[in-house]
Structure formats: C-alpha cells, structure tokens
Design a protein around this motif. Structure first.
Motif, PDB file in Angstrom:
ATOM      1  N   UNK A   8     -33.718  10.105   0.174  1.00 23.05           N
ATOM      2  CA  UNK A   8     -33.008   8.909   0.675  1.00 23.05           C
ATOM      3  C   UNK A   8     -31.768   9.918   1.415  1.00 23.05           C
ATOM      4  N   UNK A   9     -31.646   9.202   2.738  1.00 23.90           N
ATOM      5  CA  UNK A   9     -30.764  10.062   4.139  1.00 23.90           C
ATOM      6  C   UNK A   9     -29.145   8.954   3.645  1.00 23.90           C
ATOM      7  N   UNK A  10     -28.641   9.681   3.146  1.00 24.17           N
ATOM      8  CA  UNK A  10     -27.563   9.082   2.772  1.00 24.17           C
ATOM      9  C   UNK A  10     -26.398   9.842   4.937  1.00 24.17           C
ATOM     10  N   UNK A  11     -25.494   8.508   5.508  1.00 20.06           N
ATOM     11  CA  UNK A  11     -25.453   8.895   6.241  1.00 20.06           C
ATOM     12  C   UNK A  11     -23.772   9.184   6.555  1.00 20.06           C
ATOM     13  N   UNK A  12     -23.818  10.226   7.409  1.00 17.32           N
ATOM     14  CA  UNK A  12     -22.279  10.433   6.974  1.00 17.32           C
ATOM     15  C   UNK A  12     -21.752  10.605   8.534  1.00 17.32           C
ATOM     16  N   UNK A  13     -20.986   9.921   8.954  1.00 13.77           N
ATOM     17  CA  UNK A  13     -20.918   9.656  10.609  1.00 13.77           C
ATOM     18  C   UNK A  13     -19.424  10.249  11.247  1.00 13.77           C
ATOM     19  N   UNK A  14     -19.115  10.814  12.253  1.00 13.78           N
ATOM     20  CA  UNK A  14     -17.753  11.664  12.588  1.00 13.78           C
ATOM     21  C   UNK A  14     -16.727  10.422  12.332  1.00 13.78           C
ATOM     22  N   UNK A  31     -23.586   2.745  11.286  1.00 15.18           N
ATOM     23  CA  UNK A  31     -22.544   3.533  12.344  1.00 15.18           C
ATOM     24  C   UNK A  31     -20.870   3.259  11.502  1.00 15.18           C
ATOM     25  N   UNK A  32     -20.765   2.154  12.201  1.00 13.03           N
ATOM     26  CA  UNK A  32     -18.975   1.483  11.544  1.00 13.03           C
ATOM     27  C   UNK A  32     -19.212   1.570   9.575  1.00 13.03           C
ATOM     28  N   UNK A  33     -20.081   1.312   9.354  1.00 16.81           N
ATOM     29  CA  UNK A  33     -20.753   0.695   7.669  1.00 16.81           C
ATOM     30  C   UNK A  33     -20.074   2.118   7.069  1.00 16.81           C
ATOM     31  N   UNK A  34     -21.255   3.377   7.689  1.00 13.62           N
ATOM     32  CA  UNK A  34     -21.053   4.445   6.566  1.00 13.62           C
ATOM     33  C   UNK A  34     -19.448   5.190   6.424  1.00 13.62           C
ATOM     34  N   UNK A  35     -18.764   4.693   7.772  1.00 13.80           N
ATOM     35  CA  UNK A  35     -17.861   5.895   8.040  1.00 13.80           C
ATOM     36  C   UNK A  35     -16.631   4.788   6.650  1.00 13.80           C
ATOM     37  N   UNK A  90     -23.451   5.570   2.150  1.00 11.34           N
ATOM     38  CA  UNK A  90     -24.519   4.470   2.788  1.00 11.34           C
ATOM     39  C   UNK A  90     -25.976   5.343   2.532  1.00 11.34           C
ATOM     40  N   UNK A  91     -26.736   4.492   2.400  1.00 13.87           N
ATOM     41  CA  UNK A  91     -28.677   5.439   2.697  1.00 13.87           C
ATOM     42  C   UNK A  91     -28.563   4.599   3.404  1.00 13.87           C
ATOM     43  N   UNK A  92     -29.385   4.759   4.503  1.00  8.54           N
ATOM     44  CA  UNK A  92     -29.988   4.253   5.637  1.00  8.54           C
ATOM     45  C   UNK A  92     -31.666   3.771   5.708  1.00  8.54           C
ATOM     46  N   UNK A  93     -31.284   2.714   5.241  1.00  6.57           N
ATOM     47  CA  UNK A  93     -33.172   2.250   5.403  1.00  6.57           C
ATOM     48  C   UNK A  93     -33.303   1.343   6.449  1.00  6.57           C
ATOM     49  N   UNK A  94     -34.259   1.803   7.525  1.00  4.20           N
ATOM     50  CA  UNK A  94     -34.504   1.410   8.972  1.00  4.20           C
ATOM     51  C   UNK A  94     -35.631   0.878   8.807  1.00  4.20           C
ATOM     52  N   UNK A  95     -35.859  -0.539   9.541  1.00  9.09           N
ATOM     53  CA  UNK A  95     -37.306  -0.789   9.904  1.00  9.09           C
ATOM     54  C   UNK A  95     -38.478   0.028   9.290  1.00  9.09           C
ATOM     55  N   UNK A  96     -39.280  -0.010   9.473  1.00  6.31           N
ATOM     56  CA  UNK A  96     -40.279   0.978   8.889  1.00  6.31           C
ATOM     57  C   UNK A  96     -41.988   0.468   9.707  1.00  6.31           C
ATOM     58  N   UNK A  97     -42.402   1.759  10.050  1.00  2.30           N
ATOM     59  CA  UNK A  97     -43.157   1.368  10.736  1.00  2.30           C
ATOM     60  C   UNK A  97     -44.635   0.343   9.661  1.00  2.30           C
ATOM     61  N   UNK A  98     -44.350   1.612   8.691  1.00  3.67           N
ATOM     62  CA  UNK A  98     -45.384   1.536   7.478  1.00  3.67           C
ATOM     63  C   UNK A  98     -45.203  -0.296   6.706  1.00  3.67           C
ATOM     64  N   UNK A  99     -43.850  -0.853   7.697  1.00  2.28           N
ATOM     65  CA  UNK A  99     -43.488  -1.965   7.272  1.00  2.28           C
ATOM     66  C   UNK A  99     -42.645  -2.813   5.083  1.00  2.28           C
ATOM     67  N   UNK A 100     -43.047  -1.151   4.418  1.00  2.00           N
ATOM     68  CA  UNK A 100     -41.826  -1.663   3.316  1.00  2.00           C
ATOM     69  C   UNK A 100     -41.368  -0.495   3.136  1.00  2.00           C
ATOM     70  N   UNK A 101     -40.153  -0.629   2.385  1.00  2.00           N
ATOM     71  CA  UNK A 101     -39.042   0.308   2.222  1.00  2.00           C
ATOM     72  C   UNK A 101     -38.962   0.286   0.575  1.00  2.00           C
TER      73      UNK A 101
END
Lengths: 346, 346
Positions: free
Chosen positions: A106-112, B94-98, B107-118
């Motif tokens: 699980x990737x946690x985002x730590x932006x500036x 970007x804003x939400x993580x900060x 904040x863990x990022x779950x972007x759309x996956x090419x495989x479809x399912x998170x």
C-alpha cells in the motif's frame, strides 16, 4: 536487519527505561493481562520517549495485510507544490501506487508540505521510495536510521564518509539528460548557452553542472552558471535569468532543468524585451504541465517516469523480501521532446 | 460503530470457529503466551476464513501511529488512467495527502488499476475518500459493509432502497457546472448544442443530463444526447461525436464533461472536416492536462479541487472522530475557464 548506529528501540529498551519486565511492557501497550494504571502510564511514557512501537511488520505478515510503503519527495513545496503539484512526484505516484498494489504493497503519499516537514514518525511504514534525495535529507536519514528498505528514484547525493550507506536507486541519468538538452540547443543554433540549476546538494544538479561545464569547455564558451535556492521557486529562476542577461546580454539560450525555475526564466526573458525562441531559447527537463502549457511551450525530455516508477517498485519489493543484491537499476534513457521554445532561428 | 448487515468478524467468532478461547486466539495471532503449533494453525485458518483481523485501529490509537485512509477513484482506467493519469484523482490526492498528514492521517493511494480491481481486503484502512462513486461501486460497498467511515467527493449515486446508506459527501454541484458550460456555449452563439455523457450510474451524469434536458427544453431545441461506456475512453467520445454529427450535421457545439471523451470529440470534429471553434465548439469539465494541451485548448471549469480536497479530509476526520453530524458539505462553485475551443464566431 540494520547495522546503523542508532537502531530502533526494542521492547527490552522500554522495559529497562520503565523499570519493568518486557512482558509487562507488552501487556501494557497491548491492553492485555493485568497492568495497573500507574505502570501502564510509565510504560507508555518510556515507549514514547524512546520512539518504541510494536513490530507492525510482523503483524502484517501474519494477517496478510498489505505492507506499507511511503513515497516521498525531497523537493520543497516552492518547487514541487502549488502550480507544480501535478508534477514529477504525482506522475510517479500514480504508476507506483498501482504497481505497489499488484505486489500487496500500500503506497502512502507524502507530498511536499507547506509547513515543510513530513511527520515521518507517525507513519509506521515498511519501506520507502524517495525521489532525488539531496544530501542530508532528513526524511531519508530517519528511514535509514530505522533500518528500513529505501529505494531512491534518481541517484542519491553522495554523503560524507561517516553518513549512512547510500540506498539502492533507479538511475535516471541526469548527466545524459543534460547533455541531450545542451546538444539540442547547440544543434538549433544557440552559441551562448547559460545554465540555471538548484543550489541544493542533489545529484541531478551535480551531474547537470558537470555536463554543462564539459559542454561549455568543448565549445570554448565560458560557463554561465547560476545556482538558485529551491525555496525561491519560480521567482528564483526569474531573478537568476535577469542577472545573467544583464551581465551577458548575448546569451541566446537557457538550459533550466527545474521546471519552476524555467517558468521564471521565461518571464525574465520576456521582461528583458527579448523574444522566445527568436532571441533566447529556453529548455527544461520534466515534461509536465508547466512545460506543456507555457507560452511558448517548452522543449523538455520524456523521462519515461512510468517505467522508472515500475522499476523502483520492483527494486523496493526485492529489498523488502530480503533480496538486496541489486543496488542500482538502469532507468530508461530520456528522449527529447522538442517544442516551440527552442525552434531553430530564421 | 456499524449497523450494517454483515459486520466484520470479531475475536469471539474466530474463537468459536477454532474451538478455543478468545484469549488463545489473541495469543496465537499475536505470538504471545504458550500456544502449540497445531492450535496456532487452526486459529490462523479460522481467522483467514472469517476475514478476521486484530483491531489495528485501537493499536494505532494506543501507539500514536497515523490512522490510514485510502483515496479511491470510481472511474475505470480507460478514463482516469493512461494519458489522464495526472488528472482529477491525482490533483485531489496531492492536496488531500498533505491535509491528511496535518491531521495524523496517512493517505494510501488506490489509483484505477489496469487489471480493474483494487485489492481492498489487503488494506487495513480506518476510513476512505471515494471520488464520484457510481451506484454499486464494489469498493464503496466493501468499505460500507465493514462499517468504515467513508466520504465521497461528489454526491454518490442514489442506491436502491435496500442498499447501504449513502455516505456523507462534498457536493461539487455537477448540475450547476453543466449549466455554466451550456450557458457559456449559448452566450458564444451556439444554437444546436449536443451533449456526451458517461453511461455509468454516476451522479454527475444524472445531474448533467437533467441540466442539459432543461437547457434544451428552455431553448426549444431537441436534446441531442449520447451516453458512452466509460471503458471506451477517448475512442468512445470520438465514436459518439461522429455518430451525432452524421445524424445532425448542424450541431454547432459539444458539451463533453469527461475530458477523455472530449479529446475524442475534438478528433471526431476534425475528422468530419469541421473547424473548432468556427464550425463546432467543444467544452469539457475538468481543467487538467487534456483541456490545457488540446489543440485548440479546451474551455473547462475550475472545480477548485484544492478546496474540495481540504473539505473532504476535514469531513472524513470528523467522521473518524465520531462526529457524524455533517452528512453533506457545500463545495465551492465552479468557475468557467474560457479558452479557444469556444471562442465566439466572427
């Protein structure tokens, strides 16, 4: 796992500090067994003081929960935040997060952060990706002190001999990228090329400066180099370009790898009454929103960040699994993206 | 905390399944006390079968570790991945993580996956932000079943009466945004405005369609509406625009809120031998890389996503703390960003 000088506090350290047994520490912190309130408070204070936490990694292994990695930028908010928010970091983040989930990470985002500091001690992560770490980067130092696997995107800056070992990295070839941009400017007819770089101890600046000095020397040109504090952001690039143009009015091109600085340089060229590209060309490195929406659009390079992000996740995954054999991965070669800002004269 | 029908398995369920005491379950899963290997294996199998996990949330509270939230897009990869990668989701991210880190949330990022399912079941998160959830969104359903606090960005689609309760949300006013775009087209002289929307059960499409039908009715124009499967991406928008132009050659504007569809519509207009904006205007919603780098650049709206992201994190933070009083937060009003693609004729 760690050979660094100040390893993470363990349960015995907390027990010693609180004057109780390790079992009591475990019971107090996990709300198990009978521990009186006074002892619990003493244990909690000791754990807090020493920065001790139960080994979450082992728990994650046991429960099948995803391991947590954090993606950090080493760039300050002035360069990587605000209008550059959707930049290098977020392009890497989008691909890295998906590649990570494919591997149960699980990737946690730590932006500036505008406030400057990422509260790393709150994030009980199992590993980290750090983008272009500068020498002395406090987040990287913290992660290495804790003995966590870290992979850098871009070669980390060289540390002093007594510093922590350099983390493994994906090489993004900053020297070659700079040469690509400089030779393009020369091919387009530029004969007095100035360079604006960041002043931080960052490997891409070091490699960029070496490449520029060799380029200038090979063409018998005196190097016209300005180093700008990243915290100055766009205006730092503007001031540097204005000063260079005032001192050397015959400058006919700027190579400005940091896109925030490049935006500032474009403003400066225009303020000085010159046209882009007819009088002065401007090129940058990252082919992001700034390069593409600048008027005129800026020549940049495609760093193939999707491939870089995939490589970085694969490398970090190896190190998380204990395969530490690979210390350096060869990233893809950058490709020039020629745009209006360096169109040939005449 | 949860009133939903299939709550998360607890330690007693696991104890019953494994035929041991809850204390033995705890010891087995936390490597404490004396538990023989056979019993441990039986407990682990029971925990796995029931999907039980120790309450990480309580552990996080105790140790001061950051709570984990996940940011999910409900959009498929065809619309939100690839060239649109640096889009709506990542701008929010970007804003939400900060903003999250400022509140001790990771904040863990779950972007759309090419495989479809998170793989949601791997992420032991304490709460979630979901962008524009469609009806039946499987990730949202999973989170609600687990009784976790969820905040939607954009009003969630209405569910059937027996579905889970609608999560609280930041209203991004999709109806008003659509009216803003349509009235702009009318002001610029367009008299036969076609609309292309996604076919998914997503609130922004529902509100957009209602706004378009009212707009057309008020001007005595027959609605020219095409609904496209999001999985078709850019080419879906292209095919829809080609079909509309073939059936109604006098169309003089396209309102295409999904930017990937809008890119396709621009291609279609050009393929049909028409000019933008002279013959046909094209406008879109999200003012991202696609809108800004399209040739000609696309009129869009500034959704003030930085403010939206801040509001969403603040609302989720309230719900995580147990203050569930606010179910809806009024997002900022969108502002038109006029560009070449809808420049007035003549």
């Amino acid at each position: 796992m760690s050979t660094n000088p100040s390893p993470r506090a363990n349960i015995k350290d907390v027990a010693r500090e609180a004057g109780v047994s390790p079992t009591t520490v475990s019971h107090a912190l996990n709300a198990r067994g009978q521990v009186d309130a006074e002892t619990r408070a003493r244990v909690e204070q000791a754990a807090l003081k020493l920065g001790y936490r139960p080994n979450r990694n082992a728990q994650r292994l046991r429960t099948g929960e995803a391991h947590m990695i954090v993606l950090l930028s080493s760039m300050p908010f002035a360069v990587a935040g605000g209008p550059s928010r959707l930049g290098f970091l977020m392009e890497v983040a989008a691909v890295a997060a998906a590649a990570a989930l494919d591997r149960r990470l699980a990737l946690v985002l730590a932006p500036p952060m505008e406030t400057g500091r990422v509260p790393m001690e709150l994030l009980d992560v199992d590993g980290a990706l750090v983008i272009e770490p500068s020498a002395g980067d406090p987040n990287l130092a913290y992660l290495l002190r804790r003995g966590l696997p870290v992979v850098a995107i871009g070669k980390p800056a060289e540390e002093a001999a007594d510093g922590p070992a350099m983390p493994p990295y994906v090489d993004i070839h900053s020297g070659q990228t700079t040469r690509l941009l400089l030779e393009h400017l020369h091919d387009q007819g530029a004969r007095k090329v100035a360079m604006i770089l960041g002043s931080a101890a960052r490997n891409s600046y070091v490699e960029g400066q070496v490449a520029y000095q060799a380029f200038a020397a090979a063409r018998g040109q005196a190097p016209l180099l300005s180093l700008v504090d990243e915290a100055e952001g766009e205006n730092g690039g503007r001031q540097a370009a204005l000063a260079l143009l005032a001192a050397h009015p015959d400058i006919d091109a700027f190579c400005v790898p940091v896109d925030a600085f490049a935006s500032g340089a474009v403003t400066a060229v225009r303020e000085s009454g010159r046209r882009i590209p007819e009088d002065v060309m401007v090129v940058t490195r990252y082919d992001g929103l700034r390069a593409r929406t600048c008027v005129p659009s800026l020549t940049a390079v495609d760093l193939h960040l999707d491939e870089v992000a995939q490589q970085a996740i694969a490398l970090l995954f190896d190190h998380l699994r204990g395969d530490t054999s690979r210390r350096r991965v060869d990233g893809p070669a950058a490709q020039l993206v020629p745009r209006l800002s360096s169109a040939r004269r005449g």
